[in-house]
Structure formats: C-alpha cells, structure tokens
Write a protein that holds these residues in place. Structure first.
Motif, mmCIF file in Angstrom:
data_model
loop_
_atom_site.group_PDB
_atom_site.id
_atom_site.type_symbol
_atom_site.label_atom_id
_atom_site.label_comp_id
_atom_site.label_asym_id
_atom_site.label_seq_id
_atom_site.Cartn_x
_atom_site.Cartn_y
_atom_site.Cartn_z
ATOM 1 N N LYS A 153 5.620 -3.214 6.847
ATOM 2 C CA LYS A 153 4.965 -4.851 7.008
ATOM 3 C C LYS A 153 5.988 -5.915 7.944
ATOM 4 C CE LYS A 153 5.428 -6.892 2.873
ATOM 5 N NZ LYS A 153 5.160 -7.445 1.492
ATOM 6 N N ALA A 198 5.614 3.103 16.002
ATOM 7 C CA ALA A 198 5.411 3.556 15.151
ATOM 8 C C ALA A 198 5.365 5.512 15.510
ATOM 9 C CB ALA A 198 4.403 3.168 13.910
ATOM 10 N N HIS A 224 1.966 7.856 0.755
ATOM 11 C CA HIS A 224 1.012 7.010 1.882
ATOM 12 C C HIS A 224 2.367 6.133 2.661
ATOM 13 C CE1 HIS A 224 -1.556 4.149 4.429
ATOM 14 N NE2 HIS A 224 -0.891 3.590 3.860
ATOM 15 N N THR A 225 2.479 5.723 3.647
ATOM 16 C CA THR A 225 3.595 4.871 4.503
ATOM 17 C C THR A 225 2.893 4.579 5.190
ATOM 18 O OG1 THR A 225 4.017 6.851 6.267
ATOM 19 C CG2 THR A 225 5.230 6.765 4.223
ATOM 20 N N GLU A 226 3.413 2.682 4.413
ATOM 21 C CA GLU A 226 3.070 1.123 6.025
ATOM 22 C C GLU A 226 4.473 0.350 5.824
ATOM 23 O OE1 GLU A 226 -0.298 -2.087 6.534
ATOM 24 O OE2 GLU A 226 -0.336 -0.377 4.929
ATOM 25 N N SER A 245 0.788 -1.003 0.391
ATOM 26 C CA SER A 245 0.224 -0.047 0.187
ATOM 27 C C SER A 245 0.677 1.256 -0.118
ATOM 28 C CB SER A 245 -0.595 0.173 1.269
ATOM 29 O OG SER A 245 0.458 -0.235 2.352
ATOM 30 N N CYS A 246 2.924 1.083 0.438
ATOM 31 C CA CYS A 246 3.169 2.627 0.233
ATOM 32 C C CYS A 246 3.233 2.989 -1.069
ATOM 33 C CB CYS A 246 4.244 1.899 0.660
ATOM 34 S SG CYS A 246 4.764 1.676 2.138
ATOM 35 N N THR A 286 2.000 5.046 9.825
ATOM 36 C CA THR A 286 0.792 4.088 8.854
ATOM 37 C C THR A 286 -0.240 5.077 8.056
ATOM 38 O OG1 THR A 286 1.211 1.905 9.600
ATOM 39 C CG2 THR A 286 -0.921 2.100 8.441
ATOM 40 N N LYS A 287 0.297 6.259 7.783
ATOM 41 C CA LYS A 287 -0.919 7.267 7.644
ATOM 42 C C LYS A 287 -0.695 7.202 5.912
ATOM 43 C CE LYS A 287 -1.506 9.534 11.914
ATOM 44 N NZ LYS A 287 -1.786 10.660 13.095
ATOM 45 N N SER A 288 -1.746 8.858 5.617
ATOM 46 C CA SER A 288 -1.193 9.162 4.203
ATOM 47 C C SER A 288 -0.905 10.914 4.572
ATOM 48 C CB SER A 288 -2.499 8.879 3.151
ATOM 49 O OG SER A 288 -3.432 7.655 2.866
ATOM 50 N N PRO A 336 3.636 9.851 9.177
ATOM 51 C CA PRO A 336 4.578 9.372 7.822
ATOM 52 C C PRO A 336 6.253 9.855 8.079
ATOM 53 C CG PRO A 336 2.785 10.097 7.190
ATOM 54 C CD PRO A 336 2.827 10.919 8.587
#
Length: 450
Positions: free
Chosen positions: A222, A189, A218-220, A92-93, A116-118, A193
């Motif tokens: 895993k 976290a 957007h950063t995430e 999703s990044c 984990t946000k935009s 971001p």
C-alpha cells in the motif's frame, strides 16, 4: 561596624546558596514533570508520524511558548518533514510457513514488484515445479550478470513467472531489511507474488533435512507517506552568531519499526531516550531566557525522526531557519538521564573545535567525564558536524536502551541536573569568546577518561 562588614560576604554567600537551591528544586520539579508526561502511556512511545508524536510536539511547543521563545518553524514552532514516501506491506499481507505465521517487515518483506495475489502449496526443497511456489536460493545465483541486486530479484521473478511459478520466495540474499525497505517505492506490479526473507527464515528454508514446506501467502503493498515534526524555538539577542541546543523527542512507539530490543507489540516509554534530553533542553532554554547572556542568539530544536535514520536533524540542517554559516556551535543532549558517578558523563565531539578542551576543563567540576573526539555519532549532532559546525554530544549510561523498561521512575534527576549545569556553564564561559573555530575529526570514536 567592622564586624558587620566582615559578616556581609557570608550573608551574601548564604543568600546566593539558598537562591541556588531554590532554583535547583524548581528545575528538578520541572524535569520530573516533562519526563513523566513525555514517557507516559498516553504518548504511546512517541513514534515519528504517530499521534503520540503530535501530542509530544504540542507539549514541547507550548512549553517553549511559556518560556518566551519565539517560534521558528514553518508553521509556528513546527517544521514538518517527510520520513518515508513509498510503499509498505498492507494489513492483508500474510505468510504462513509450516502453519507458523511470520511477521511482515521482520521475517519477510514483499518485493516492490510483487503482485497482489495469494498462493499456497506443499513445496519440496530444491524442486521448483510449475504451478507451485518456488524457493530460490540467492547464494546460488551468479549476480555478476545483473546491474544491481534489485534487478536480480526482478528478472529472476519474471523468469520464474514465465516458467509457471505461482510465487517466488528468495532466501539467503544477505541484504539488510533496511536495504530491501529502501526499494519500496512506487512501481509496476509483476505477475506473481515475490518475497524476500531474512536470515532466520533462510536457515529454515536451507535445512537439508527438511522434506517439504507447507506455505500459504498473500502479498499486497500500500502507498504510504510518513511525516515527522521538528519543534523549533528561538531567543533573538540580535547577535551575530547563534548557538543550537538540540535533543530528539521521538522514540519507538510499540516497536512497529522493529528497532526495539524486545519482540512483539510492547510500549517503549523512552524516558532516558530521550525525554531526559528534551526536559534538560527546555530547562536550559528557560535559564538562558532569564539570563544576561546576550552575545549569541539561541535556537532550540526538538528533533523527530532520530529513530528513523536521524531524518529530522538531517532535514533541519538542509532547511535551517537560521543561516548555518552564522552558527557558533551545536550541543546535542541524548540520553542524559542515567548518570552513574562511576561511569560519568560521556561527551563526544571534543575534537571538533580547538577551544572545547579548555572550556570543558572549566565547566566540569567534581564529575567524571569520558571525552570522545569525533563529531560523527549515532545522534543528531552529526548533521551539523557535516556542515562544518563545532558540536558536542552529551550522553550518560544506556541502561534499558531500546527496552520497555526505560521508564521515568529510573531517571536520575539529580544527575540530569548535573549534566544541565555542565552545559549551562559551558555556554556561559563561551559567551564572550569569538565564534569557535571548526576542526575535522576521525569518523570513529575514541574515548579519553578525565
């Protein structure tokens, strides 16, 4: 009767030559079979931890079984090891700069404490405003007040978040992507971001003529655990010492680790690098199994993780199935499929034992050779040199190195057989010798042409 006696040596010689030619034809056929399969589209570039690597490991272990080698892994012929355990960018990044989509892991890497946000906005250069994305020029920060670069990024991100930033993008950091990736371990976290960008994107953000930047991101992260597989076979001659013959079988896959020299999603076949070395190792194992050379045991290792910092050979050297103090020497075959008579065979590690030069002079015939003394190099013999084991590293030309064009049709099979014969003759000539003495060498390579 005298005439018949005189002819007998000629008959024996002719029979030997014909038998040798038959053996060579069989070996060439096997080399072609191994390399064609290992570099085929089906194996998808044999990237460590990918399904193609498992197919390759299955093929190599089955070949070892057919040869008659004994399994020496922790699970039959296989020895698993961890390549990476930590975090990586999630699917999703997303990072768009002026409507251009950037590539995670290449152009940018989310920092380990990213939220984990935009975030999105029109960002003015050198104008960090509340409720907007901040661009932070790392070159302008006094790094001496931080214990480490990671602490610098973490604390600067926290300060920006407290001041109202919706995200931070660090440019002109100067670190390598490998260093940034090494920071990606499990961690708490942060609030916003946080992204590191490479030197190419840094140049864009550092452009004095830019009016503004349109940014959407957007950063995430895993969790990921990536494992590799070494394949290990053994000939037990009940000898005091063991010879290790190794080659790596992993390659670049579709370039997911960004270590290929062609951009984008392309298949790296890895015929020379290093299906050629694996094919030669298997055929040398076949010959040694059928031979009368019994003064050493033989450990044959197909390493994975070569393209991930030599992780497979490092793991085996630390978790060896044989006592390394009993190892006589180690031979590494890496990219031996492009022999060019004008350039010859490159053999490194000649300085790691005082015996190597004499043995090589007897084993190398009618072939140009370039000798290097150092036991340190960008391949799997290095881990064994660091254990005070004499090593030799065999290589030929590096055409199409880390390119999609490294395919089976370009392999010089007769040349690969030539390298094989040098290695086998070397093992043969050393068979009756005492355990080879080890010598330390300079870390830098220095070449001598014979």
């Amino acid at each position: 009767m005298k005439k018949i006696t005189w002819l007998l040596p000629m008959v024996v010689s002719t029979l030997f030559v014909n038998a040798q030619r038959k053996t060579d034809r069989k070996t060439l056929t096997n080399l072609q079979m191994h390399i064609a399969y290992l570099s085929s589209d089906k194996l998808e570039g044999r990237r460590t931890g990918a399904p193609g690597e498992k197919l390759a490991a299955d093929y190599i272990s089955e070949q070892m079984r057919q040869i008659g080698l004994s399994p020496k892994g922790t699970a039959d012929f296989l020895q698993s090891f961890t390549v990476k355990e930590g975090l990586e960018p999630a699917a999703s990044c997303n990072f768009e700069l002026n409507h251009k989509l950037l590539e995670a892991g290449t152009h940018y890497i989310p920092l380990p404490f990213t939220a984990t946000k935009s975030a999105k906005g029109e960002v003015l250069p050198q104008a960090n405003e509340p409720d907007n994305i901040w661009l932070i020029n790392v070159a302008d920060i006094d790094s001496t007040k931080y214990k480490s670069r990671l602490e610098l990024y973490r604390k600067e991100t926290a300060t920006a978040a407290q001041s109202g930033a919706t995200a931070v993008i660090f440019y002109n950091g100067g670190e390598s992507s490998d260093l940034i990736n090494s920071w990606l371990v499990q961690t708490a976290a942060g609030a916003i971001p946080a992204i590191w960008v490479d030197k190419d994107i840094s140049k864009v953000l550092d452009d004095e003529n830019a009016n503004s930047f349109l940014i959407q991101l957007h950063t995430e992260l895993k969790p990921v655990k990536r494992t590799g597989i070494n394949v290990i076979g053994y000939i037990d001659n009940n000898a005091e010492h063991t010879i290790i013959v190794g080659a790596h079988y992993d390659h670049l896959g579709f370039g997911e680790d960004n270590n290929g020299l062609t951009k984008g999603h392309v298949l790296y076949h890895g015929a020379n690098d290093n299906a050629s070395g694996i094919a030669a190792m298997l055929e040398i194992a076949r010959q040694l199994k059928a031979s009368k050379l019994r003064h050493n045991n033989y450990l044959f290792v197909a390493f994975s993780g070569n393209e991930q910092g030599l992780s497979g050979s490092k793991y085996l050297a630390a978790n060896s199935p044989v006592d390394l103090s009993t190892v006589n020497y180690m031979i590494n075959l890496d990219m031996i499929g492009r022999l060019n008579p004008a350039n010859g065979i490159q053999i490194a590690g000649v300085g790691t034992s005082p015996t190597w030069t004499q043995l090589l002079n007897g084993a190398v015939k009618d072939t140009k050779v370039v000798y290097n003394t150092s036991g340190i190099g960008p391949s799997d013999h290095t881990a064994f040199y660091r254990k005070n084991i004499p090593v030799l590293f065999f290589c030929t030309d590096r055409e199409d190195f880390h390119q999609p064009g490294d395919v089976a049709d370009k392999i010089n099979y007769e040349g690969t057989l030539t390298v094989m014969k040098v290695v086998y003759d070397l093992i043969d000539k050393a068979d009756n010798l005492q355990k080879l003495a080890f010598s330390a060498t300079p870390d830098t390579l220095s070449g001598v042409t014979k």
